[in-house]
Design an enzyme around this catalytic site. Structure first.
Site, PDB file in Angstrom:
ATOM      1  N   TYR A  47       0.902  -1.166  -0.061  1.00  0.00           N
ATOM      2  CA  TYR A  47      -0.074   0.020   0.091  1.00  0.00           C
ATOM      3  C   TYR A  47       0.828   1.222   0.104  1.00  0.00           C
ATOM      4  CZ  TYR A  47      -2.994   3.716   1.426  1.00  0.00           C
ATOM      5  OH  TYR A  47      -3.896   4.811   1.982  1.00  0.00           O
ATOM      6  N   ASP A  72       0.793   6.839  10.294  1.00  0.00           N
ATOM      7  CA  ASP A  72       1.564   5.908  10.683  1.00  0.00           C
ATOM      8  C   ASP A  72       2.931   6.214  10.147  1.00  0.00           C
ATOM      9  OD1 ASP A  72       1.444   4.750   8.006  1.00  0.00           O
ATOM     10  OD2 ASP A  72      -0.351   4.575   8.225  1.00  0.00           O
ATOM     11  N   GLU A  92      -1.593  15.804   9.580  1.00  0.00           N
ATOM     12  CA  GLU A  92      -2.436  14.664  10.065  1.00  0.00           C
ATOM     13  C   GLU A  92      -3.400  15.346  11.252  1.00  0.00           C
ATOM     14  OE1 GLU A  92      -4.260  11.734  11.678  1.00  0.00           O
ATOM     15  OE2 GLU A  92      -2.731  11.100  10.074  1.00  0.00           O
ATOM     16  N   ASP A 142      -3.650  10.188   2.229  1.00  0.00           N
ATOM     17  CA  ASP A 142      -3.732   8.681   3.013  1.00  0.00           C
ATOM     18  C   ASP A 142      -4.546   8.765   4.029  1.00  0.00           C
ATOM     19  OD1 ASP A 142      -3.085   6.184   3.863  1.00  0.00           O
ATOM     20  OD2 ASP A 142      -1.145   6.841   4.781  1.00  0.00           O
ATOM     21  N   ASP A 145     -11.146   5.388   5.966  1.00  0.00           N
ATOM     22  CA  ASP A 145     -12.463   5.420   5.306  1.00  0.00           C
ATOM     23  C   ASP A 145     -13.335   6.910   5.367  1.00  0.00           C
ATOM     24  OD1 ASP A 145     -11.911   2.989   4.211  1.00  0.00           O
ATOM     25  OD2 ASP A 145     -12.696   1.976   5.995  1.00  0.00           O
TER      26      ASP A 145
END
Length: 376
Positions: A47, A72, A92, A142, A145
């Site tokens: 990914y 991450d 983020e 990134d 959902d």
């Protein structure tokens, strides 16, 4: 898919979501948000590499990159492997995800937070990009959902604000869900993007621990007629040595979709592509096929004509050369002519009298014939 938990390393809730980190028996350390697996150390490269290197290699020379989400650190790691990038902004919304990743994933994905090119911002990306103009060459979204904190990252208003923050010719790649589970949502998001971006396409990768073992990527460019399925450049040697999944060949192959998905994606893809780049066969007698046949016919006829002219010219030259050699043999034989014969009529008579030829060169003139004695 289920994973056996050997040890829970961290569990808690941030202001935005539930966070769980555990060590599995077969897939290494695992990060889950709101009960959904985000990565495992065993297959995360399938990914991280694809969502990063497809857009990065669709741009000829990216310098400034925006990462939305990706707490991450996996996408950040891959972007930092591009030596030509000079500025990386990572937005983020949840600082706890970054902290947990640096604590428990420092040996895998969270390796580049201290890179001097990186600016880490904790904010809602939909608001963050509103005051940015022509700032980024590549944007990588990134996100998780489209529920909870990531819900605003799948709207037409977000894509509009994002385009304003992108430079001319910039590339955007958004996490694009799964064609087995979210095909209607994929079609809807692509529809939003076609209203904002002139070039839009869709790719996917396979990854065992994601739902249905597959996840896709929504690719857009601010430049018209950009064929995103073709890499602009090969990975640099230093980068290529670190890759486990991505290559230029895999880049192109990722855009070839199963038929049921292609039928949905094809309606929103920009620019429209020929059959060689599609998964759906067009009609045999389409406008494009007839045009190709016409061009092939014209080229074939022109080539045949050129070849024929060349052959006829070569043949004429060969005949003339053979005739001249024959005349020399006939008129300088063993026995008797020693004067200079001038004029076509005189030459014809000389040839006949010598008994060798009757009319070989009626238009020849000024042929010198050497007398030789002692031969017939």
């Amino acid at each position: 898919m289920s994973l056996k938990i050997e040890e829970v390393l961290w569990e808690g809730r941030s202001d935005f979501q539930d966070i769980l980190v555990f060590r599995s028996s077969t897939y290494g350390t695992v990060l889950a948000l709101d009960g959904v697996i985000q990565l495992t150390e065993r297959d995360e490269h399938a990914y991280q590499e694809m969502i990063t290197h497809i857009p990065m290699h669709s741009h000829p020379d990216p310098k400034s990159v925006l990462i939305v989400g990706g707490g991450d650190g996996g996408v950040l790691r891959e972007v930092c492997r591009h030596a030509g990038v000079t500025q990386i902004t990572m937005c983020e919304i949840d600082p706890v995800v970054c902290q947990v990743a640096q604590q428990f994933l420092a040996g895998s994905t969270a390796t580049s937070f201290n890179d001097p090119r990186v600016t880490l911002v904790h904010a809602d990306a939909a608001e963050f990009v509103k005051d940015k103009k022509d700032a980024y060459d590549v944007v990588i979204v990134d996100s998780s959902d489209p529920v909870g904190p990531a819900e605003t990252l799948f709207t037409a208003s977000f894509y509009t604000a994002l385009r304003g923050a992108m430079k001319p010719g910039a590339i955007m790649c958004n996490q694009g869900e799964c064609v087995w589970l979210h095909l209607d949502l994929i079609g809807e998001c692509m529809g939003h993007c076609t209203q904002v971006f002139p070039s839009v396409d869709y790719a996917f990768t396979t990854i065992p621990t994601y739902p249905s073992g597959q996840i896709g990527f929504l690719l857009c460019s601010t430049a018209p007629n950009t064929v995103l399925r073709e890499a602009c450049r090969e990975p640099a040697p230093e980068l290529a040595r670190q890759l486990k999944y991505y290559s230029a060949a895999v880049h192109s192959a990722a855009f070839v979709l199963p038929l049921f998905a292609e039928k949905v994606v094809a309606t929103a893809r920009r620019p429209k592509l020929p059959y060689v780049c599609k998964s759906v066969r067009p009609p045999v007698f389409s406008l494009s096929s007839m045009a190709c046949a016409l061009v092939g016919t014209v080229v074939g006829v022109a080539a045949a004509a050129a070849f024929g002219l060349k052959r006829r010219s070569e043949l004429r030259f060969a005949v003339c050369r053979a005739r001249w050699r024959a005349v020399r043999q006939l008129l300088i034989p063993s026995g008797g002519l020693g004067e200079v014969v001038t004029g076509a009529a005189v030459l014809r008579v000389a040839c006949v009298e010598h008994g060798r030829c009757s009319g070989l060169l009626a238009n020849a003139a000024n042929v010198r014939v050497g007398r030789e004695t002692g031969r017939e």
